[in-house]
Design a protein around this motif. Sequence first.
Motif, PDB file in Angstrom:
ATOM      1  N   ALA A  48     -39.228  20.923  -4.909  1.00 27.67           N
ATOM      2  CA  ALA A  48     -39.484  19.929  -5.953  1.00 27.67           C
ATOM      3  C   ALA A  48     -38.643  20.220  -7.192  1.00 27.67           C
ATOM      4  CB  ALA A  48     -40.968  19.911  -6.304  1.00 27.67           C
ATOM      5  N   LYS A  49     -38.568  21.476  -7.576  1.00 23.13           N
ATOM      6  CA  LYS A  49     -37.788  21.815  -8.777  1.00 23.13           C
ATOM      7  C   LYS A  49     -36.320  21.498  -8.569  1.00 23.13           C
ATOM      8  CE  LYS A  49     -36.946  25.224 -12.330  1.00 23.13           C
ATOM      9  NZ  LYS A  49     -37.382  26.486 -12.961  1.00 23.13           N
ATOM     10  N   GLU A  50     -35.794  21.836  -7.400  1.00 22.31           N
ATOM     11  CA  GLU A  50     -34.386  21.563  -7.121  1.00 22.31           C
ATOM     12  C   GLU A  50     -34.084  20.064  -7.180  1.00 22.31           C
ATOM     13  OE1 GLU A  50     -31.023  22.364  -3.640  1.00 22.31           O
ATOM     14  OE2 GLU A  50     -33.029  23.216  -3.460  1.00 22.31           O
ATOM     15  N   ALA A  51     -35.083  19.257  -6.797  1.00 24.02           N
ATOM     16  CA  ALA A  51     -34.900  17.804  -6.805  1.00 24.02           C
ATOM     17  C   ALA A  51     -35.171  17.200  -8.178  1.00 24.02           C
ATOM     18  CB  ALA A  51     -35.809  17.161  -5.764  1.00 24.02           C
ATOM     19  N   GLY A  52     -35.589  18.009  -9.134  1.00 20.04           N
ATOM     20  CA  GLY A  52     -35.843  17.509 -10.477  1.00 20.04           C
ATOM     21  C   GLY A  52     -37.191  16.849 -10.661  1.00 20.04           C
ATOM     22  N   VAL A  53     -38.135  17.147  -9.762  1.00 22.46           N
ATOM     23  CA  VAL A  53     -39.483  16.579  -9.861  1.00 22.46           C
ATOM     24  C   VAL A  53     -40.380  17.554 -10.626  1.00 22.46           C
ATOM     25  CG1 VAL A  53     -41.510  15.788  -8.586  1.00 22.46           C
ATOM     26  CG2 VAL A  53     -39.221  15.325  -7.689  1.00 22.46           C
ATOM     27  N   ASP A  81     -43.356  30.055 -14.525  1.00 27.15           N
ATOM     28  CA  ASP A  81     -42.227  29.172 -14.779  1.00 27.15           C
ATOM     29  C   ASP A  81     -42.567  28.328 -15.999  1.00 27.15           C
ATOM     30  OD1 ASP A  81     -40.238  27.279 -14.910  1.00 27.15           O
ATOM     31  OD2 ASP A  81     -40.337  26.693 -12.800  1.00 27.15           O
ATOM     32  N   PRO A  82     -41.934  28.578 -17.136  1.00 24.10           N
ATOM     33  CA  PRO A  82     -42.275  27.835 -18.348  1.00 24.10           C
ATOM     34  C   PRO A  82     -42.005  26.343 -18.242  1.00 24.10           C
ATOM     35  CG  PRO A  82     -40.282  29.143 -18.654  1.00 24.10           C
ATOM     36  CD  PRO A  82     -40.871  29.572 -17.355  1.00 24.10           C
ATOM     37  N   ASP A  83     -41.188  25.932 -17.273  1.00 28.05           N
ATOM     38  CA  ASP A  83     -40.893  24.520 -17.088  1.00 28.05           C
ATOM     39  C   ASP A  83     -41.903  23.805 -16.192  1.00 28.05           C
ATOM     40  OD1 ASP A  83     -38.572  24.699 -18.643  1.00 28.05           O
ATOM     41  OD2 ASP A  83     -37.396  25.367 -16.917  1.00 28.05           O
ATOM     42  N   LEU A 117     -60.380  29.738 -16.078  1.00 26.05           N
ATOM     43  CA  LEU A 117     -59.478  28.951 -16.914  1.00 26.05           C
ATOM     44  C   LEU A 117     -58.874  29.789 -18.040  1.00 26.05           C
ATOM     45  CD1 LEU A 117     -61.669  25.728 -17.094  1.00 26.05           C
ATOM     46  CD2 LEU A 117     -59.437  25.895 -15.985  1.00 26.05           C
ATOM     47  N   GLU A 118     -59.666  30.665 -18.626  1.00 24.94           N
ATOM     48  CA  GLU A 118     -59.158  31.506 -19.715  1.00 24.94           C
ATOM     49  C   GLU A 118     -58.091  32.478 -19.212  1.00 24.94           C
ATOM     50  OE1 GLU A 118     -62.550  33.297 -21.561  1.00 24.94           O
ATOM     51  OE2 GLU A 118     -62.933  31.546 -22.847  1.00 24.94           O
ATOM     52  N   ILE A 119     -58.288  33.010 -18.023  1.00 21.72           N
ATOM     53  CA  ILE A 119     -57.287  33.915 -17.453  1.00 21.72           C
ATOM     54  C   ILE A 119     -55.990  33.157 -17.193  1.00 21.72           C
ATOM     55  CG2 ILE A 119     -56.683  35.365 -15.472  1.00 21.72           C
ATOM     56  CD1 ILE A 119     -59.683  36.025 -15.215  1.00 21.72           C
ATOM     57  N   MET A 120     -56.119  31.953 -16.636  1.00 21.07           N
ATOM     58  CA  MET A 120     -54.927  31.152 -16.336  1.00 21.07           C
ATOM     59  C   MET A 120     -54.159  30.793 -17.606  1.00 21.07           C
ATOM     60  SD  MET A 120     -54.589  30.673 -13.053  1.00 21.07           S
ATOM     61  CE  MET A 120     -55.060  32.393 -12.968  1.00 21.07           C
ATOM     62  N   GLU A 121     -54.864  30.341 -18.616  1.00 20.56           N
ATOM     63  CA  GLU A 121     -54.201  29.953 -19.853  1.00 20.56           C
ATOM     64  C   GLU A 121     -53.549  31.155 -20.525  1.00 20.56           C
ATOM     65  OE1 GLU A 121     -55.032  27.403 -23.961  1.00 20.56           O
ATOM     66  OE2 GLU A 121     -56.644  27.662 -22.483  1.00 20.56           O
ATOM     67  N   GLY A 122     -54.226  32.297 -20.459  1.00 26.07           N
ATOM     68  CA  GLY A 122     -53.668  33.498 -21.058  1.00 26.07           C
ATOM     69  C   GLY A 122     -52.391  33.954 -20.380  1.00 26.07           C
ATOM     70  N   TYR A 123     -52.318  33.799 -19.063  1.00 26.02           N
ATOM     71  CA  TYR A 123     -51.144  34.273 -18.318  1.00 26.02           C
ATOM     72  C   TYR A 123     -49.998  33.270 -18.354  1.00 26.02           C
ATOM     73  CZ  TYR A 123     -48.191  36.145 -14.635  1.00 26.02           C
ATOM     74  OH  TYR A 123     -47.117  36.647 -13.941  1.00 26.02           O
ATOM     75  N   TYR A 124     -50.294  31.997 -18.097  1.00 25.57           N
ATOM     76  CA  TYR A 124     -49.230  30.992 -17.981  1.00 25.57           C
ATOM     77  C   TYR A 124     -48.904  30.305 -19.307  1.00 25.57           C
ATOM     78  CZ  TYR A 124     -49.537  31.616 -12.951  1.00 25.57           C
ATOM     79  OH  TYR A 124     -49.518  32.159 -11.694  1.00 25.57           O
ATOM     80  N   GLY A 125     -49.769  30.476 -20.297  1.00 23.51           N
ATOM     81  CA  GLY A 125     -49.479  29.922 -21.605  1.00 23.51           C
ATOM     82  C   GLY A 125     -49.712  28.439 -21.749  1.00 23.51           C
ATOM     83  N   LYS A 126     -50.379  27.834 -20.773  1.00 26.05           N
ATOM     84  CA  LYS A 126     -50.684  26.405 -20.822  1.00 26.05           C
ATOM     85  C   LYS A 126     -52.136  26.198 -20.398  1.00 26.05           C
ATOM     86  CE  LYS A 126     -45.964  24.970 -19.752  1.00 26.05           C
ATOM     87  NZ  LYS A 126     -45.084  24.180 -18.858  1.00 26.05           N
ATOM     88  N   TRP A 198     -45.918  10.721 -21.610  1.00 28.51           N
ATOM     89  CA  TRP A 198     -45.578  11.704 -20.584  1.00 28.51           C
ATOM     90  C   TRP A 198     -44.676  12.797 -21.158  1.00 28.51           C
ATOM     91  CZ3 TRP A 198     -47.024  13.828 -16.322  1.00 28.51           C
ATOM     92  CH2 TRP A 198     -46.125  14.512 -15.508  1.00 28.51           C
ATOM     93  N   LYS A 199     -43.702  12.398 -21.948  1.00 28.35           N
ATOM     94  CA  LYS A 199     -42.822  13.387 -22.570  1.00 28.35           C
ATOM     95  C   LYS A 199     -43.610  14.313 -23.496  1.00 28.35           C
ATOM     96  CE  LYS A 199     -39.701  10.341 -23.957  1.00 28.35           C
ATOM     97  NZ  LYS A 199     -38.441   9.802 -24.555  1.00 28.35           N
ATOM     98  N   LYS A 200     -44.611  13.746 -24.168  1.00 25.92           N
ATOM     99  CA  LYS A 200     -45.472  14.569 -25.015  1.00 25.92           C
ATOM    100  C   LYS A 200     -46.306  15.535 -24.167  1.00 25.92           C
ATOM    101  CE  LYS A 200     -45.954  11.170 -28.756  1.00 25.92           C
ATOM    102  NZ  LYS A 200     -46.905  10.283 -29.476  1.00 25.92           N
ATOM    103  N   PHE A 201     -46.806  15.038 -23.028  1.00 23.02           N
ATOM    104  CA  PHE A 201     -47.596  15.900 -22.142  1.00 23.02           C
ATOM    105  C   PHE A 201     -46.757  17.083 -21.672  1.00 23.02           C
ATOM    106  CE2 PHE A 201     -48.947  17.215 -17.900  1.00 23.02           C
ATOM    107  CZ  PHE A 201     -50.296  17.482 -18.114  1.00 23.02           C
ATOM    108  N   LEU A 202     -45.512  16.829 -21.310  1.00 22.12           N
ATOM    109  CA  LEU A 202     -44.650  17.903 -20.837  1.00 22.12           C
ATOM    110  C   LEU A 202     -44.426  18.959 -21.911  1.00 22.12           C
ATOM    111  CD1 LEU A 202     -41.942  15.892 -18.845  1.00 22.12           C
ATOM    112  CD2 LEU A 202     -43.903  17.162 -17.931  1.00 22.12           C
ATOM    113  N   LYS A 203     -44.496  18.544 -23.168  1.00 17.57           N
ATOM    114  CA  LYS A 203     -44.322  19.478 -24.273  1.00 17.57           C
ATOM    115  C   LYS A 203     -45.655  20.087 -24.732  1.00 17.57           C
ATOM    116  CE  LYS A 203     -40.304  17.078 -26.237  1.00 17.57           C
ATOM    117  NZ  LYS A 203     -39.804  16.354 -27.436  1.00 17.57           N
TER     118      LYS A 203
END
Length: 206
Positions: A48-53, A81-83, A117-126, A198-203
């Motif tokens: 998916a990443k290679e295809a730009g999705v 992956d921060p992206d 959820l707290e562990i996930m947010e702490g590790y991935y930053g989102k 959507w662009k705001k969500f991605l940010k």
Amino acid sequence: MHGIDVARYQGDIDWKVAARSGVAFAWIKATEGGDHLDKKFYDNWYGAKEAGVPRGAYHFYYFCRTPEEQAAWFIANVPYDPDALPMVLDMEWNNHSKTCTRIPKPDVVRKEMVTFLEIMEGYYGKRPVIYTDYNFHTDNLEGVFNGHHFWLRSIPRHPSERFPGRRWTFWQYTAQGNVDGIKGHVDRNTFVGSWEDWKKFLKGDF
């Protein structure tokens, strides 16, 4: 804004074809419980990443493992992956499980979710997205976790009818979708907002 969610059941996916057909985002099954990794996860994650999705990974919660164990398993298998889109916590009753018949009370469910959820947010930053269906939401989630984006399974009725009062961001509206590049049916989803939203969500600003 229409996307898909996939797992091993979709087989080999031609992500470049899917992207050209209009797939705007994808949720990819990664893990379940504390010892299961979807066998197509890495193919889909990198394809998916290679295809730009834009894509994110999801975890199917298992009520016979601690949230700490499950979080550790997800982190061990899903690359940082921060992206990537925020990870998704998939919360449903699994009445067909042969290995876990535990059905916790709502306060226990919510406590375990908070930990995960707290562990996930702490590790991935989102902040993670919460996926759920009507029955599980009615039993456990009405009026709570309002600071999280929700992804709702609501087939065929609109979420506003089945989940009154719930702010939602993604809607899984069919399990019988067809997408170029994927053999057979695939779940289809839509994003609630505009392209600008959507662009705001991605940010992280939506």
